[in-house]
Design a protein around this motif. Structure first.
Motif, PDB file in Angstrom:
ATOM      1  N   GLU A   1       0.533  -1.280   0.050  1.00 59.60           N
ATOM      2  CA  GLU A   1      -0.265   0.276   0.509  1.00 59.60           C
ATOM      3  C   GLU A   1       1.067   1.074  -0.316  1.00 59.60           C
ATOM      4  O   GLU A   1       0.423   1.755  -0.495  1.00 59.60           O
ATOM      5  CB  GLU A   1      -0.455   0.146   0.904  1.00 59.60           C
TER       6      GLU A   1
ATOM      7  N   ARG B   1     -10.706  -2.216  -1.010  1.00 59.14           N
ATOM      8  CA  ARG B   1      -9.582  -2.670  -0.686  1.00 59.14           C
ATOM      9  C   ARG B   1     -10.221  -4.247  -0.223  1.00 59.14           C
ATOM     10  O   ARG B   1     -11.497  -4.373   0.932  1.00 59.14           O
ATOM     11  CB  ARG B   1      -8.316  -2.233  -0.120  1.00 59.14           C
TER      12      ARG B   1
ATOM     13  N   TYR C   1      -8.111   2.919   2.496  1.00 61.85           N
ATOM     14  CA  TYR C   1      -7.523   1.528   1.243  1.00 61.85           C
ATOM     15  C   TYR C   1      -8.856   1.591   0.058  1.00 61.85           C
ATOM     16  O   TYR C   1      -9.168   1.032   1.003  1.00 61.85           O
ATOM     17  CB  TYR C   1      -7.762   0.567   2.090  1.00 61.85           C
TER      18      TYR C   1
END
Length: 290
Positions: free
Chosen positions: A198, A263, A260
């Protein structure tokens, strides 16, 4: 008779005062349990946190403020404990020894739990999962981890990516921080950087200058957690309890969606103690501002 009545009133008043003082003392003890010396803090009421300044979206500084998924989550945990978070920047290579040595109450930096690290610090319950990332340049021709033999591979010293490269006998070049890793790729002094995926993906987009890309990633087998001193079980237990609370109230899910977006959470991963129900993050959430 009047004297007896007066005595009885006085005795009743004394009992009430004693009861009030006892109740106040109980209330004071509750607050102390959350924020006082019982948690073994460096300063009562303050959670002193060692972290990094250059690893978005996990831990970084924006507009002079420490932020990122890990740091925003521990801020929410601290609030549950009635503690004020105090962030201090450091290098990852020194972070764990600084936590166990008493410079920080806790370490926050997307720290993967490993058996080797357990020799230095204790860990909270896991709050996130992670991927190993393979960062390289658009012209390198490297697209897989198994193409790294004989290449100049850079890692941040002391990270799980350092462990991976060492186990694969890649003879990695070790640097102190993520900016230095990206800098080596841009300068052409490294062929690849094994990164936390990430972080590697975000830094490639924001600081890679159009040269650096994330070519591949693979799921790490261990969760990430906060580091605490091995001697401070009370703080670790308090953090675990508060972590379950911020998972249950939706804060964890909200932060995952923020930092995120889109995700997927592996079915095998359960945040916190694993016994808390949580809402799965939505796909297509709005990305965090960099």
């Amino acid at each position: 008779m009047r004297a007896i009545s007066a005595f009885r009133r006085f005795a009743a008043l004394g009992t009430a005062v004693t009861l009030a003082v006892a109740l106040a003392a109980c209330g004071g003890d509750d607050k102390t349990d959350a924020s006082g010396p019982d948690l073994g803090l460096l300063q009562p009421g303050t959670l002193r946190i060692g972290t990094l300044t250059d690893a978005p979206p996990n831990v970084y500084v924006k507009d002079g403020k420490f932020t990122g998924f890990d740091n925003d989550l521990i801020t929410a945990v601290a609030a549950k404990l009635n503690l004020k978070p105090e962030f201090v920047g450091t290098d990852f290579s020194a972070l764990l020894s600084q936590v166990n040595g008493g410079q920080f109450d806790l370490g926050s930096s997307s720290i993967t739990i490993t058996e080797a690290r357990k020799k230095t610090v204790a860990f909270s319950n896991g709050y996130d999962f992670g991927y190993l990332g393979l960062n390289t340049t658009k012209t390198s021709g490297i697209t897989k981890f198994d193409q790294l033999t004989g290449k100049r591979v850079v890692v941040v010293q002391g990270t799980v990516q350092d462990d991976y490269a060492t186990e694969k006998q890649l003879n990695p070049v070790r640097v102190p921080n993520y900016n230095a890793a990206v800098g080596q790729l841009k300068a052409g002094t490294a062929d690849a950087w094994i990164s936390p995926a990430e972080i590697g993906e975000k830094m490639a987009k924001e600081q890679g200058g159009g040269v650096v890309v994330l070519a591949a990633k693979e799921l790490s087998s261990a969760p990430t957690a906060y580091a605490v001193a091995k001697s401070n079980d009370k703080l670790r237990e308090a953090v675990n309890k508060a972590l379950d609370e911020v998972i249950a109230d939706g804060t964890w899910t909200k932060l995952v969606e923020q930092y995120y977006p889109g995700r997927a959470v592996p079915e095998s991963f359960k945040p916190g103690s694993g016994s808390v129900k949580f809402t799965a993050p939505k796909a297509g959430a709005t990305p965090a501002a960099g």
